[in-house]
Design a protein around this motif. Sequence first.
Motif, PDB file in Angstrom:
ATOM      1  N   PRO A 306       0.815  -1.226   0.000  1.00 13.75           N
ATOM      2  CA  PRO A 306       0.000   0.000   0.000  1.00 13.75           C
ATOM      3  C   PRO A 306       0.844   1.270   0.000  1.00 13.75           C
ATOM      4  CG  PRO A 306      -0.891  -1.595   1.571  1.00 13.75           C
ATOM      5  CD  PRO A 306       0.437  -2.121   1.121  1.00 13.75           C
ATOM      6  N   ARG A 307       1.973   1.256   0.681  1.00 11.22           N
ATOM      7  CA  ARG A 307       2.830   2.448   0.691  1.00 11.22           C
ATOM      8  C   ARG A 307       3.432   2.700  -0.698  1.00 11.22           C
ATOM      9  NH1 ARG A 307       4.535   0.281   6.002  1.00 11.22           N
ATOM     10  NH2 ARG A 307       6.453  -0.584   5.097  1.00 11.22           N
ATOM     11  N   ILE A 308       3.840   1.637  -1.369  1.00  6.30           N
ATOM     12  CA  ILE A 308       4.372   1.798  -2.730  1.00  6.30           C
ATOM     13  C   ILE A 308       3.274   2.280  -3.667  1.00  6.30           C
ATOM     14  CG2 ILE A 308       5.458   0.608  -4.665  1.00  6.30           C
ATOM     15  CD1 ILE A 308       6.688  -1.342  -2.646  1.00  6.30           C
ATOM     16  N   LEU A 309       2.047   1.771  -3.477  1.00  5.40           N
ATOM     17  CA  LEU A 309       0.928   2.196  -4.314  1.00  5.40           C
ATOM     18  C   LEU A 309       0.618   3.671  -4.100  1.00  5.40           C
ATOM     19  CD1 LEU A 309      -0.906   0.807  -6.383  1.00  5.40           C
ATOM     20  CD2 LEU A 309      -2.600   0.501  -4.577  1.00  5.40           C
ATOM     21  N   ASP A 310       0.792   4.165  -2.874  1.00  5.33           N
ATOM     22  CA  ASP A 310       0.625   5.601  -2.618  1.00  5.33           C
ATOM     23  C   ASP A 310       1.560   6.424  -3.489  1.00  5.33           C
ATOM     24  OD1 ASP A 310      -1.424   5.706  -0.737  1.00  5.33           O
ATOM     25  OD2 ASP A 310      -0.079   5.408   0.961  1.00  5.33           O
ATOM     26  N   VAL A 311       2.830   6.017  -3.534  1.00  6.93           N
ATOM     27  CA  VAL A 311       3.809   6.742  -4.355  1.00  6.93           C
ATOM     28  C   VAL A 311       3.429   6.660  -5.827  1.00  6.93           C
ATOM     29  CG1 VAL A 311       6.247   6.880  -4.991  1.00  6.93           C
ATOM     30  CG2 VAL A 311       5.608   6.274  -2.644  1.00  6.93           C
ATOM     31  N   TYR A 312       2.991   5.487  -6.261  1.00  7.12           N
ATOM     32  CA  TYR A 312       2.578   5.288  -7.659  1.00  7.12           C
ATOM     33  C   TYR A 312       1.456   6.253  -8.039  1.00  7.12           C
ATOM     34  CZ  TYR A 312       0.308   2.912 -11.615  1.00  7.12           C
ATOM     35  OH  TYR A 312      -0.283   2.611 -12.827  1.00  7.12           O
ATOM     36  N   PHE A 313       0.410   6.311  -7.224  1.00  3.71           N
ATOM     37  CA  PHE A 313      -0.724   7.171  -7.547  1.00  3.71           C
ATOM     38  C   PHE A 313      -0.331   8.649  -7.496  1.00  3.71           C
ATOM     39  CE2 PHE A 313      -3.881   3.693  -6.164  1.00  3.71           C
ATOM     40  CZ  PHE A 313      -4.090   3.323  -7.488  1.00  3.71           C
ATOM     41  N   PHE A 345      -4.909  -5.843   4.235  1.00  3.26           N
ATOM     42  CA  PHE A 345      -4.295  -5.495   2.957  1.00  3.26           C
ATOM     43  C   PHE A 345      -5.352  -5.096   1.932  1.00  3.26           C
ATOM     44  CE2 PHE A 345      -3.060  -6.900  -1.320  1.00  3.26           C
ATOM     45  CZ  PHE A 345      -1.929  -6.128  -1.519  1.00  3.26           C
ATOM     46  N   SER A 346      -6.411  -5.906   1.797  1.00  2.00           N
ATOM     47  CA  SER A 346      -7.443  -5.611   0.805  1.00  2.00           C
ATOM     48  C   SER A 346      -8.131  -4.290   1.110  1.00  2.00           C
ATOM     49  CB  SER A 346      -8.463  -6.756   0.743  1.00  2.00           C
ATOM     50  OG  SER A 346      -9.077  -6.951   1.996  1.00  2.00           O
ATOM     51  N   TYR A 347      -8.339  -3.991   2.395  1.00  2.00           N
ATOM     52  CA  TYR A 347      -8.952  -2.704   2.751  1.00  2.00           C
ATOM     53  C   TYR A 347      -8.051  -1.542   2.325  1.00  2.00           C
ATOM     54  CZ  TYR A 347     -10.178   1.315   5.631  1.00  2.00           C
ATOM     55  OH  TYR A 347     -10.478   2.582   6.061  1.00  2.00           O
ATOM     56  N   GLU A 348      -6.756  -1.636   2.624  1.00  2.00           N
ATOM     57  CA  GLU A 348      -5.834  -0.544   2.300  1.00  2.00           C
ATOM     58  C   GLU A 348      -5.710  -0.335   0.794  1.00  2.00           C
ATOM     59  OE1 GLU A 348      -4.524   1.544   4.323  1.00  2.00           O
ATOM     60  OE2 GLU A 348      -5.114   0.593   6.202  1.00  2.00           O
ATOM     61  N   ILE A 349      -5.662  -1.432   0.047  1.00  2.00           N
ATOM     62  CA  ILE A 349      -5.528  -1.319  -1.409  1.00  2.00           C
ATOM     63  C   ILE A 349      -6.786  -0.726  -2.015  1.00  2.00           C
ATOM     64  CG2 ILE A 349      -5.323  -2.641  -3.557  1.00  2.00           C
ATOM     65  CD1 ILE A 349      -2.689  -2.340  -2.087  1.00  2.00           C
ATOM     66  N   ARG A 350      -7.947  -1.236  -1.615  1.00  2.00           N
ATOM     67  CA  ARG A 350      -9.205  -0.724  -2.189  1.00  2.00           C
ATOM     68  C   ARG A 350      -9.442   0.733  -1.812  1.00  2.00           C
ATOM     69  NH1 ARG A 350     -11.851  -6.390  -0.643  1.00  2.00           N
ATOM     70  NH2 ARG A 350     -11.519  -7.457  -2.644  1.00  2.00           N
ATOM     71  N   LYS A 351      -9.071   1.082  -0.615  1.00  2.00           N
ATOM     72  CA  LYS A 351      -9.206   2.478  -0.199  1.00  2.00           C
ATOM     73  C   LYS A 351      -8.406   3.385  -1.128  1.00  2.00           C
ATOM     74  CE  LYS A 351      -7.850   5.557   3.587  1.00  2.00           C
ATOM     75  NZ  LYS A 351      -7.123   5.640   4.877  1.00  2.00           N
TER      76      LYS A 351
END
Length: 570
Positions: A306-313, A345-351
Amino acid sequence: MADKNRDDRWDFYLRTLSNSSRDSNSANDPASDPSILQSVKKLYELCKAENSEDLVARVYPQINKLFHRAVASQSQSRTSNGLLLLAILQFYLDFGEMVLHDADPSLRTFFRSCLSREFSDPAVAEATLDFLNMNKKKLLTSFPSLLPQFFPLFLKLIAWNGEKSEKSFLKLFPGLISPGSFLPLFPSLVDLPILVVALEKVERSSGSLIGNSIASMQKSTAPEMLLALMDEAYTGSTIGDGGGDSESEDSNTIDVADSLFLDLLKDENDGLAERHWTSPGMATVLQAAINSRQSDRLKQILKMAPRILDVYFTIILRDVNNSLICALIPLLMSRNATVFPDKSFSYEIRKRILEFMLAAFQRSPDFIALLKKPIMDRLAEAYDNPAKTELALQLCWAIGEYGGGGGSHKDAARELFESLELLLYENLSSSRLGLRQESALSSDRETFRKSSQSRLLCFVITAIAKLATHHRELLPRARVSLGKVARSRISDGRVWKRARDYLGLMREPAICLSVLGPSRPSCGFTRNPGTVNWSDGGTKMIAHIPFYILGEQEGPPFHDFSFSDILPRR
């Protein structure tokens, strides 16, 4: 005297490299002799200090030969070649122009022949990230396609080495994003936990990953794998089980999930691949991963992804143009429901997926009109599971908030309105939300179902009212739809009362426009729903005062103030 000492050291290090090519052990495995790496580093430092083309020209032939010997010995070497090759690559990057050496093929050779085998070696992983970060500016300028092409390999590196490499990886991460990589990068980030499961599966079945190529390990332990996959690809037949001779999960026999694993374990970006999450084999592997004790490596990546996805977005919103973001949104919608089944994990990703989608719609409301087909498809799936229901709720909100794409998209707004109507009528005519549940439900599940149905209906009703406020030609149909809800008197009073309140608002256009109208600037004016511009009260009539309606009060108004108390006087 200093010059003589320098020349002596220079000759000593050069002789070390030259002699290594004649020594049988060093020639076949250069990394096995620590003095060779030390000599390369010392020669690099001397060339850097002297900045002499003559010295670089003398060193280059020996170092170039050493590079090719190290690469050729990779498959038979018992020693890590990563540190030696990185030292040579640094020489190529800094002095390549002097000797007309193009470093791009050498870098690609390093990734394919060395890092693909040694990404699981902590020392090589750390040194590689340090090397790439130190040279990131030059790599992105001179070889812009290099890092994006090998992003799957770097994801394997971070998935295996975990949080100790996270800081260095995040420094490098922006360099992995390019027009050709940002789409396939998203599912790869979401699937990082599955990548860890796949790597650990390979390690259990084939031994340590260090010094071995995953592709060659799979080939040697399961020679029939490639043929079986080809048979599946060309004939459409699935890979059958072995009947009574079937082996355990950790055996060498390929299972249905291995086709997904092979895609996950690749080293280079070859485009956006379809990943078969719905296959029975994949479901079995995921269930086994959830039921068994999570490894430390899996626990770390569940927190890191989720932290890497934050940077991606963040990078996507800042650097990527609207047309590419528009292409990404349908992929987000499709992957929202297919996430590694860990609750946190699924909650953080979907959020994060939903937050990014809403941010993209806010920046470019036109996306809603351009993507009306995938949006309508997701509204039709609101019944399937809670994740899809939540996505449908957020899409309903976006449709209403941004008027189906804006005033210039009348046709798209009409089609979206019809989808909302259908969703509304399906819920009104059904006694269940549509989660495909059995008729016998526990009281807790029944309560949750009713609450979810009421929440969905409230979102749909609000979207219909707001969309009709943006596009007034839809008002007659909106009144009919909301009238049916208001008369339905379903068990949850919040639903039919909301429909009734919106019908009341629609009878007062000025109030309705203030409460439900667009919040974005329109025709040079900014409308903020639910607010009154009191500064205009001294010169023109203020017709949009929603205290009474928004308060949901019965009977006469509850306030006792006079307009003269709040309007500015001249």
